[in-house]
Scaffold this motif. Sequence first.
Motif, PDB file in Angstrom:
ATOM      1  N   ASP A 284     -55.496 119.704 -74.922  1.00  0.00           N
ATOM      2  CA  ASP A 284     -56.443 120.321 -75.868  1.00  0.00           C
ATOM      3  C   ASP A 284     -57.827 119.716 -75.619  1.00  0.00           C
ATOM      4  OD1 ASP A 284     -58.046 120.555 -78.426  1.00  0.00           O
ATOM      5  OD2 ASP A 284     -56.267 121.769 -78.953  1.00  0.00           O
ATOM      6  N   ARG A 285     -58.788 120.566 -75.291  1.00  0.00           N
ATOM      7  CA  ARG A 285     -60.112 120.087 -74.896  1.00  0.00           C
ATOM      8  C   ARG A 285     -60.828 119.379 -76.030  1.00  0.00           C
ATOM      9  NH1 ARG A 285     -65.322 122.096 -74.919  1.00  0.00           N
ATOM     10  NH2 ARG A 285     -64.645 123.999 -75.961  1.00  0.00           N
ATOM     11  N   ILE A 286     -60.477 119.751 -77.245  1.00  0.00           N
ATOM     12  CA  ILE A 286     -61.209 119.187 -78.380  1.00  0.00           C
ATOM     13  C   ILE A 286     -60.493 117.976 -78.940  1.00  0.00           C
ATOM     14  CG2 ILE A 286     -61.993 119.650 -80.732  1.00  0.00           C
ATOM     15  CD1 ILE A 286     -62.411 122.554 -79.851  1.00  0.00           C
ATOM     16  N   SER A 287     -59.154 118.076 -79.106  1.00  0.00           N
ATOM     17  CA  SER A 287     -58.442 116.976 -79.760  1.00  0.00           C
ATOM     18  C   SER A 287     -57.975 115.922 -78.777  1.00  0.00           C
ATOM     19  CB  SER A 287     -57.250 117.505 -80.541  1.00  0.00           C
ATOM     20  OG  SER A 287     -56.285 118.033 -79.627  1.00  0.00           O
ATOM     21  N   GLY A 288     -57.886 116.266 -77.500  1.00  0.00           N
ATOM     22  CA  GLY A 288     -57.394 115.315 -76.497  1.00  0.00           C
ATOM     23  C   GLY A 288     -55.886 115.205 -76.475  1.00  0.00           C
ATOM     24  N   GLU A 289     -55.190 116.129 -77.125  1.00  0.00           N
ATOM     25  CA  GLU A 289     -53.742 116.074 -77.157  1.00  0.00           C
ATOM     26  C   GLU A 289     -53.164 116.723 -75.893  1.00  0.00           C
ATOM     27  OE1 GLU A 289     -50.821 116.805 -80.702  1.00  0.00           O
ATOM     28  OE2 GLU A 289     -51.252 118.721 -79.681  1.00  0.00           O
ATOM     29  N   ILE A 290     -52.214 115.966 -75.270  1.00  0.00           N
ATOM     30  CA  ILE A 290     -51.504 116.498 -74.098  1.00  0.00           C
ATOM     31  C   ILE A 290     -50.143 117.006 -74.566  1.00  0.00           C
ATOM     32  CG2 ILE A 290     -50.476 115.949 -71.848  1.00  0.00           C
ATOM     33  CD1 ILE A 290     -52.598 113.799 -71.524  1.00  0.00           C
ATOM     34  N   ALA A 291     -49.823 118.256 -74.206  1.00  0.00           N
ATOM     35  CA  ALA A 291     -48.541 118.865 -74.602  1.00  0.00           C
ATOM     36  C   ALA A 291     -47.935 119.593 -73.407  1.00  0.00           C
ATOM     37  CB  ALA A 291     -48.775 119.816 -75.782  1.00  0.00           C
ATOM     38  N   THR A 292     -46.586 119.916 -73.524  1.00  0.00           N
ATOM     39  CA  THR A 292     -45.911 120.641 -72.441  1.00  0.00           C
ATOM     40  C   THR A 292     -46.256 122.104 -72.535  1.00  0.00           C
ATOM     41  OG1 THR A 292     -43.954 120.957 -73.831  1.00  0.00           O
ATOM     42  CG2 THR A 292     -43.999 118.994 -72.421  1.00  0.00           C
ATOM     43  N   ARG A 293     -46.148 122.716 -71.361  1.00  0.00           N
ATOM     44  CA  ARG A 293     -46.359 124.147 -71.321  1.00  0.00           C
ATOM     45  C   ARG A 293     -44.998 124.848 -71.531  1.00  0.00           C
ATOM     46  NH1 ARG A 293     -51.128 126.156 -69.869  1.00  0.00           N
ATOM     47  NH2 ARG A 293     -52.723 124.715 -69.065  1.00  0.00           N
ATOM     48  N   PRO A 294     -44.975 126.147 -71.688  1.00  0.00           N
ATOM     49  CA  PRO A 294     -43.687 126.841 -71.925  1.00  0.00           C
ATOM     50  C   PRO A 294     -42.652 126.524 -70.863  1.00  0.00           C
ATOM     51  CG  PRO A 294     -45.526 128.286 -72.383  1.00  0.00           C
ATOM     52  CD  PRO A 294     -46.105 127.047 -71.777  1.00  0.00           C
ATOM     53  N   ALA A 295     -43.072 126.374 -69.583  1.00  0.00           N
ATOM     54  CA  ALA A 295     -42.090 126.004 -68.559  1.00  0.00           C
ATOM     55  C   ALA A 295     -41.805 124.528 -68.708  1.00  0.00           C
ATOM     56  CB  ALA A 295     -42.622 126.312 -67.166  1.00  0.00           C
ATOM     57  N   PRO A 296     -40.610 124.103 -69.096  1.00  0.00           N
ATOM     58  CA  PRO A 296     -40.334 122.703 -69.393  1.00  0.00           C
ATOM     59  C   PRO A 296     -40.368 121.858 -68.115  1.00  0.00           C
ATOM     60  CG  PRO A 296     -38.309 123.933 -69.422  1.00  0.00           C
ATOM     61  CD  PRO A 296     -39.369 124.952 -69.236  1.00  0.00           C
TER      62      PRO A 296
END
Length: 502
Positions: free
Chosen positions: A455-467
Amino acid sequence: LKATDADEGEFGRVWYRILHGNHGNNFRIHVSNGLLMRGPRPLDRERNSSHVLVVEAYNHDLGPMRSSVKVMVYVEDVNDEAPVFTQQQYSRLGLRETAGIGTSVLVVQATDRDTGAGGLVNYHILSGAEGKFEVDESTGLIVTMDHLDYETKTSYLMNVSATDQAPPFNQGFCSVYVTLLNELDEAVQFSNASYEAAIMENLALGTEIVRVQAFSIDNLNQITYRFDTYTSTQAKALFKIDAITGVITVKGLVDREKGDFYTLTVVADDGGPKVDSTVVYITVLDENDNSPRFDFTSDSVVSVPEDCPVGQRMATVKAQDPDASSNGQVVFSLASGNIAGAFEIITTNDSIGEVFVARPLDREELDHYVLKVVASDRGTPPRKKDHLLQVTILDVNDNPPVIESPFGYNVSVNENVGGGTAVVQVRATDRDIGINSVLSYYITEGNEDVTFRMDRISGEIATRPAPPDRERQSFYHLVVTVEDEGTPTLSVSDGAATGREG
């Protein structure tokens, strides 16, 4: 005289004698021949101009035979009398000094008891007239023949003669005393053509400034003083003059800033036709009674970028002091608020203060200054005035973002987790403010298979739909870059996340 007697002898002899009329024994007669002659005493025509004598002719003293005759003797005049004035001294007191030429003064009169030319009298002024008087030689009338001046001479004593007109030209003398009456005919005169005075402003009411003095040669009336009509109303409101003494004093508040020079015209008058005037020049000297006053154009609030170079002028203040000389010269200083000596102020033209940056500024250390600017004059003691200058330090994008975890992040994530599963949140800060502190987060390395998104604003890294698939890749080294929105953009990069699939 001749008498005859017809008798003969003793009885025919004739004798002569004066019977009557010879009171002063002025005459005598020869007893035998009848010759009438002058007697032993002199004749005086002025006492008796004729004599009636009774002369007798006789034969014998006691005889009855006698005869008498009247003899008229007339005494002719001889110029033996001197003229005599009716007074030994004539006086004319209080002759006006403004009497015109030809004014009658008085009449002298002399008489001479002689007759004819010996009794005619001519008059002359012998001395003392000094060209101011003359006498009519026939009438004795004394008149003025020049202008008189009491201030030059107050009285005259003249010697006047009366001379008869026959030899030996006898003379008589008298004196004439003339006094003059003082009149207001002289101009009043001031002792000085002008007067000068230098005074301090704010003098107490009633303070004596200068004394003017006039005099009159006449010295008849009291001289009075006044300001003439041409003296300004402002001057008359500040000063007054004593009508009798000529002392000029203060009657109002003398303020040099409202007027530093006054001209007073003073008139001196003794009631006569000729007055005089003089000019009084009054210079008002300065007293340090005014504080400097800041001009409305002076800077009160300014903004300065924090990268403003040292020596750059950043504000200007102006102050005026209406006093004169050093009392009106203004110098500026910074009395308070100049933390760490960030600024300095320089005075120019004795009225302008220029504020310069003296040391490098750093908004992140101090973003606001309240400078107390003091304007002081150079009087003794000096007078001061304060002025507040608020300085706001503007942000410059001179600080890059700082990641909270300088050593990166180590996290684990299960394979086959659902898309959108949060892995880690990268946090960064920026000491700048405003747009310069707005941060954007990007994964710039290690995410080639696009397994993660950030997330460009919050800096949160998350997985994409492809696990993520551990068998395909069990470790990721993600490099995260954080950049601000300033100009120019500043950024920082770090191995933000290292992940192993479990």
